[in-house]
Motif scaffolding. Structure first.
Motif, PDB file in Angstrom:
ATOM      1  N   ALA A  89       0.320  -0.863  -0.060  1.00 20.45           N
ATOM      2  CA  ALA A  89      -0.074  -0.063  -0.150  1.00 20.45           C
ATOM      3  C   ALA A  89       0.885   1.219   0.342  1.00 20.45           C
ATOM      4  O   ALA A  89       0.525   2.261  -0.846  1.00 20.45           O
ATOM      5  CB  ALA A  89      -1.270  -0.040   1.445  1.00 20.45           C
ATOM      6  N   ARG A  90       1.854   1.266   0.362  1.00 17.86           N
ATOM      7  CA  ARG A  90       2.708   2.191   0.891  1.00 17.86           C
ATOM      8  C   ARG A  90       3.366   2.636  -0.706  1.00 17.86           C
ATOM      9  O   ARG A  90       3.852   3.764  -0.562  1.00 17.86           O
ATOM     10  CB  ARG A  90       3.552   2.454   1.840  1.00 17.86           C
ATOM     11  N   TYR A  91       4.193   1.619  -1.237  1.00 18.82           N
ATOM     12  CA  TYR A  91       4.303   1.639  -2.133  1.00 18.82           C
ATOM     13  C   TYR A  91       4.062   1.757  -3.153  1.00 18.82           C
ATOM     14  O   TYR A  91       4.126   2.985  -4.170  1.00 18.82           O
ATOM     15  CB  TYR A  91       4.834  -0.010  -3.204  1.00 18.82           C
ATOM     16  N   LYS A  92       1.971   2.051  -3.337  1.00 17.79           N
ATOM     17  CA  LYS A  92       1.834   2.298  -4.380  1.00 17.79           C
ATOM     18  C   LYS A  92       1.874   3.929  -4.022  1.00 17.79           C
ATOM     19  O   LYS A  92       1.072   4.578  -5.047  1.00 17.79           O
ATOM     20  CB  LYS A  92       0.352   0.904  -4.562  1.00 17.79           C
ATOM     21  N   LYS A  93       0.921   4.239  -2.964  1.00 15.48           N
ATOM     22  CA  LYS A  93       1.155   5.630  -2.699  1.00 15.48           C
ATOM     23  C   LYS A  93       1.684   6.297  -3.245  1.00 15.48           C
ATOM     24  O   LYS A  93       1.443   7.346  -3.505  1.00 15.48           O
ATOM     25  CB  LYS A  93       0.848   5.792  -1.065  1.00 15.48           C
ATOM     26  N   ALA A  94       3.269   5.935  -3.247  1.00 16.54           N
ATOM     27  CA  ALA A  94       4.129   6.656  -3.305  1.00 16.54           C
ATOM     28  C   ALA A  94       4.469   6.365  -4.806  1.00 16.54           C
ATOM     29  O   ALA A  94       4.559   8.156  -5.306  1.00 16.54           O
ATOM     30  CB  ALA A  94       5.628   5.882  -2.714  1.00 16.54           C
TER      31      ALA A  94
END
Length: 150
Positions: A89-94
């Motif tokens: 989720a953090r990767y996609k958000k970034a």
């Protein structure tokens, strides 16, 4: 190859490096409210560039996880919801925040055609880049804010 869906969003997969997940262009467009009338080539280039920048920033992190025996980001244990871990989720958000920041000029061009000045574009771009930076810091296990000596 782009395949337009019934609603104008593009159905194309960005093939990632093997550690990080492949990403769907349509998911990005929907998640970040990217209008389907923006050139699909422009949207895909923004995504590809963002993935390259984010992956580069996370090279050491990915290598350390692979040395620890996790061959993909999806294999790294952690909290998850509906099959997606907090890491993914953090990767996609970034990636999504960085890609949308790159597209802000396109939004301004569309707004001018529609006679809307879109005066918030610089602030929005800065906030999107900050959002990406916070997500990257979270992946790396750093706090939300840091101080670096020059």
């Amino acid at each position: 190859m782009f395949r337009p869906g019934n609603d104008g969003y593009q159905q194309a997969t960005l093939t990632n490096d093997g550690f990080w997940p492949d990403l769907e262009l349509e998911d990005f467009q929907r998640a970040r409210s990217i209008p389907p009338d923006i050139s699909h080539h422009t949207v895909s280039q923004a995504m590809l560039t963002a993935v390259g920048e984010i992956n580069e920033s996370l090279e050491a992190f990915a290598a350390s996880k692979q040395r620890a025996g996790y061959q993909t980001a999806a294999a790294v244990p952690g909290p998850s919801m509906k099959g997606e871990s907090v890491l993914l989720a953090r990767y996609k958000k970034a990636v999504y925040a960085r890609a949308k920041a790159d597209l802000m000029g396109e939004f301004a061009a569309i707004s001018r055609r529609e006679e809307n000045t879109n005066q918030d574009a610089p602030q929005t771009k800065a906030s999107l880049l900050a959002e990406a930076a916070v997500a990257l810091r979270g992946i790396k296990g750093l706090g939300r804010v840091g101080v670096h000596l020059i």
